[in-house]
Design a protein around this motif. Structure first.
Motif, PDB file in Angstrom:
ATOM      1  N   GLY A 273       4.704   3.947   2.692  1.00  0.00           N
ATOM      2  CA  GLY A 273       3.990   2.725   2.374  1.00  0.00           C
ATOM      3  C   GLY A 273       4.376   1.563   3.265  1.00  0.00           C
ATOM      4  N   VAL A 274       3.610   0.496   3.139  1.00  0.00           N
ATOM      5  CA  VAL A 274       3.882  -0.766   3.822  1.00  0.00           C
ATOM      6  C   VAL A 274       3.800  -1.883   2.803  1.00  0.00           C
ATOM      7  N   TRP A 275       4.487  -2.992   3.074  1.00  0.00           N
ATOM      8  CA  TRP A 275       4.427  -4.129   2.161  1.00  0.00           C
ATOM      9  C   TRP A 275       4.575  -5.436   2.921  1.00  0.00           C
ATOM     10  N   LEU A 276       4.204  -6.510   2.247  1.00  0.00           N
ATOM     11  CA  LEU A 276       4.374  -7.871   2.757  1.00  0.00           C
ATOM     12  C   LEU A 276       4.792  -8.762   1.605  1.00  0.00           C
ATOM     13  N   SER A 277       5.796  -9.594   1.836  1.00  0.00           N
ATOM     14  CA  SER A 277       6.261 -10.563   0.855  1.00  0.00           C
ATOM     15  C   SER A 277       6.311 -11.931   1.511  1.00  0.00           C
TER      16      SER A 277
ATOM     17  N   ILE B  83       0.871  -1.172   0.000  1.00  0.00           N
ATOM     18  CA  ILE B  83       0.000   0.000   0.000  1.00  0.00           C
ATOM     19  C   ILE B  83       0.905   1.219   0.000  1.00  0.00           C
ATOM     20  N   LEU B  84       0.630   2.175  -0.879  1.00  0.00           N
ATOM     21  CA  LEU B  84       1.458   3.363  -1.006  1.00  0.00           C
ATOM     22  C   LEU B  84       0.562   4.598  -1.005  1.00  0.00           C
ATOM     23  N   VAL B  85       0.939   5.597  -0.219  1.00  0.00           N
ATOM     24  CA  VAL B  85       0.231   6.873  -0.187  1.00  0.00           C
ATOM     25  C   VAL B  85       0.995   7.849  -1.071  1.00  0.00           C
TER      26      VAL B  85
END
Length: 280
Positions: free
Chosen positions: A132-136, A117-119
């Motif tokens: 932003g936040v991420w998951l892999s 998710i990116l603002v």
């Protein structure tokens, strides 16, 4: 947006084209790739398949991180986020799904092995930064998560002197509570500074529960604290009802018009929270 660690299949990629340095949101190319430097914090996330509980471990300190965005005809079509312990790459050419809701861009790989998710803009009209936040999750029931803040860092000569400033904004994060539930979190951020010391508060935390998508108030993940300004950034010791940790910030824009950064906090019974924030 919930993210499942139990997904299976292939992930997205891309982002290998030459990139121009990020200068501002307004100057993002209509078509092309832009690269922004920043900071991130990362962690390992595990799902216990027997109990359904999540656990966060190996939480990093603040690390250098890079964001690459690929755009076509004014729309984001690819993203690469890299940090020493975690990365995510999602591109429509590899089957990635990219959707936008206002200022927020949602990225999913074709099999949900990588999410982000990116603002890009907000109600606060960020111009010099993004977060932003991420998951892999390349393996069943185990993956990495990250949260980063990126932008055009204020040069030392641009830091105001003998002035005060108050910034307001928001955060995005990931949290695991004492019951082993994983959340995507967001909160309101306020930062006050005289550019020698800084105070930071994160309040009104809410969380979207992984899997169910249920929205919950999470006041136990609110936090506040402060610390010194060094160069064009700051480090603050922060704490809340259930957590203790550190927030690191960087001023962005020619004259510190904005500020962004990351935080990581832990508490008893496996409670953990990492995230990124931006304010102006």
């Amino acid at each position: 947006m919930g993210v499942s660690l139990s997904a299976c299949g292939g992930g997205g990629g891309g982002g290998g084209s030459p990139a121009t340095p990020f200068t501002s949101i307004s100057d993002l190319p209509e078509t092309g790739t832009v690269e922004a430097q920043g900071i991130a914090t990362t962690a390992t996330i595990r799902l216990n398949p027997n109990t359904g509980d999540f656990a966060m471990s190996n939480i990093s300190g603040t690390e250098a991180s890079t964001l690459r965005l690929r755009r076509e005809n004014g729309e984001v079509v690819g993203l690469v986020l890299t940090a020493p312990e975690s990365s995510a790459a999602i591109d429509v050419r590899d089957g990635g799904d990219i959707t936008r809701s206002g200022a927020v861009v949602f990225f999913d790989s074709d099999a949900r092995l990588e999410d982000a998710i990116l603002v890009l803009e907000t109600g606060q009209a960020f111009e010099h930064q993004t977060l932003g936040v991420w998951l892999s999750s390349p393996e069943l029931n185990i993956g990495t998560i990250g949260a980063g803040a990126y932008g055009a860092q204020t040069p030392a000569a641009g830091i105001p002197r003998n002035q005060t400033a108050t910034y307001a904004g928001e955060s995005l994060g990931r949290a695991v509570d004492a019951d082993g539930l994983l959340y995507l979190t967001t909160s309101g951020i306020e930062i006050r500074t005289d550019f020698q010391t800084t105070s930071l508060s994160s309040t009104g935390t809410i969380g979207f529960e992984d899997g169910s998508g249920a929205l919950n108030d999470l006041p136990e993940f609110d936090f506040s604290g402060g610390g010194p300004v060094t160069g064009s950034g700051f480090t603050a010791v922060v704490s809340g009802p259930a957590t203790l940790g550190v927030a690191d910030g960087r001023f962005h824009g020619p004259n510190a018009e904005e500020v962004g950064g990351t935080y990581s906090l832990t508490g008893a019974n496996g409670v953990s929270h990492i995230g990124a924030f931006g304010a102006n």
